[in-house]
Design an enzyme around this catalytic site. Sequence first.
Site, PDB file in Angstrom:
ATOM      1  N   LYS A 177     -20.329 -51.333  71.607  1.00 30.61           N
ATOM      2  CA  LYS A 177     -21.296 -50.885  72.596  1.00 30.61           C
ATOM      3  C   LYS A 177     -21.692 -49.424  72.380  1.00 30.61           C
ATOM      4  O   LYS A 177     -22.782 -49.011  72.792  1.00 30.61           O
ATOM      5  CB  LYS A 177     -20.739 -51.088  74.008  1.00 30.61           C
ATOM      6  CG  LYS A 177     -20.652 -52.559  74.404  1.00 30.61           C
ATOM      7  CD  LYS A 177     -21.992 -53.291  74.225  1.00 30.61           C
ATOM      8  CE  LYS A 177     -21.912 -54.732  74.720  1.00 30.61           C
ATOM      9  NZ  LYS A 177     -23.148 -55.489  74.438  1.00 30.61           N
ATOM     10  N   LYS A 193     -25.597 -65.636  77.192  1.00 28.45           N
ATOM     11  CA  LYS A 193     -26.352 -65.260  75.985  1.00 28.45           C
ATOM     12  C   LYS A 193     -25.797 -65.944  74.745  1.00 28.45           C
ATOM     13  O   LYS A 193     -26.530 -66.533  73.959  1.00 28.45           O
ATOM     14  CB  LYS A 193     -26.317 -63.741  75.765  1.00 28.45           C
ATOM     15  CG  LYS A 193     -27.070 -62.933  76.772  1.00 28.45           C
ATOM     16  CD  LYS A 193     -27.289 -61.504  76.300  1.00 28.45           C
ATOM     17  CE  LYS A 193     -26.063 -60.821  75.758  1.00 28.45           C
ATOM     18  NZ  LYS A 193     -24.950 -60.735  76.713  1.00 28.45           N
ATOM     19  N   THR A 194     -24.492 -65.846  74.555  1.00 28.93           N
ATOM     20  CA  THR A 194     -23.871 -66.415  73.356  1.00 28.93           C
ATOM     21  C   THR A 194     -23.925 -67.933  73.385  1.00 28.93           C
ATOM     22  O   THR A 194     -24.312 -68.582  72.412  1.00 28.93           O
ATOM     23  CB  THR A 194     -22.417 -65.934  73.234  1.00 28.93           C
ATOM     24  OG1 THR A 194     -22.396 -64.513  73.126  1.00 28.93           O
ATOM     25  CG2 THR A 194     -21.755 -66.531  72.000  1.00 28.93           C
TER      26      THR A 194
END
Length: 532
Positions: free
Chosen positions: A200, A243-244
Amino acid sequence: MDQGRVNPQMTLETQGITGLGQVYYNQTEADLMQTALVNGEGSMGKGGTLLVTTGKYTGRSPKDKHVVATPSVEPHIWWDNNARMEPENFDILYADMLEHMKGGSYYVQDLYGGADPAHRLDVRLVTELAWHSLFIRHVLRRPDREELDTFTPDFTIINCPTFKADPVRHGCRTDTIIAMNFDKKLILIGGTEYAGENKKSVFTLLNYLLPEKGIMPMHCSANHAPGNPVDTAIFFGLSGTGKTTLSSDPARVLIGDDEHGWSDRGSFNFEGGCYAKTINLSPEAEPDIYATTTMFSTVIENMIFDPETREVDYTDDSLTANMRCAYPMEFISNASPTALGGHPKNIIMLTCDAFGVLPPIARLTPAQAMYHFLSGFTSKVAGTERGVTEPEPTFSTCFGAPFMARRPEVYGKLLQEKIAKHGASCWLVNTGWTGGAYGTGSRMPIKATRALLTAALDGTLAEATFRKDPNFGFEVPVTVEGVDTRLLDPRATWGDGKAYDAQAQKLVEMFAENFAKYVPYIDDDVRAAAIG
């Protein structure tokens, strides 16, 4: 052990990092696995995986991320969202961290963020833990071995979990620190073993740097139709929204699962791997991701396992609900070899609605898309951040506020321009609760979500009959083949319609209150969408 390749003009010593013990450059997976096991950093799992725990912190520490307020960046940082650090405090922090590191063994990976060579960022990761080196080798992009002979980092990240910051001396909040100095091209991480801080930090770098080049950085996953990169879809969403899971569709080619850019050339993955949540992972719902949990060198993080059989328990969240696995993209059978896509044809905004108000899918006008993008409504999923123990409704602008260095309007304007230029269709998808709020209702069935997404991406949903939602004004399909019609009307899933109405009104008011701060920065169309 193999030292690995390194540019002789760009060793740590030439960067002014001296006095360390053994330094291991660009080791490959087998060496890093061996070192991590010898060092006692983890255990060998089934198939040659690495089972690790992250100690005290099992999620990100966004309140401990600081940006150094140098004159060149100070006017451009979104200070309401990023903690400030003075340059002199950073200098003391850096000197103290280097002193702490003296005599220790460290692991260096020279990698890059960005699959498009025209826009990639060369990053050097210096880590105290061998397994962190393996983790970041999976999730960033690996140069060819020959490229390492001339590799020169644009930025260097130093991660030293045993170093504890001093809030008074270093001008920070706690003894955990993530300090970003854009002028010195340095990021310092200390006081936490949570590996997600590494990736991140790179995402935050790109979020700051790329808008100056007219590139939209996005907290999203992406895929495209087989043999047709022009038919690209992107999925915005915070961790835990799907999302994944939803981008890993066996019927489509996976570009990436978390972070992408949108340039004048199209879309591209920032990363070279995936960092997937594994709580309740099953071979039926997510076969490709499940298969990675027994592949050599996959890092399995904070999962309970049987000490004799090394079988992991996908349901035991006694360490954290934020259990994860990290693996390279090539472990997914339908992953794109180039990690490049076209201009997005469909834009999906994923939200995990813990109120149980939003429909499973809605069609958005471009103005409504901007409204929901800047709002970023979702629920923080348990464990993703420290202190979050159950779904917590929140507004995270741009579906990624913790990683946004610039003001939200910068990213909103970029997205608005690209939607207008390329004519993308926009959808809001709720993967949260239906039939009631969290604690009363149930999670949206993933089978229904997949069916709705398939219809949106293949174009058949556009031909459906739609109704106007009375609360938000967007369009909701009335019937979709393969989906329970009642599910498409969230009010009908509640046992008490009046209770739903009260909950919906509460959510509408929350949206309006949150969005008020953006009204001075938006155009008339988006302002109209904001007021219904």
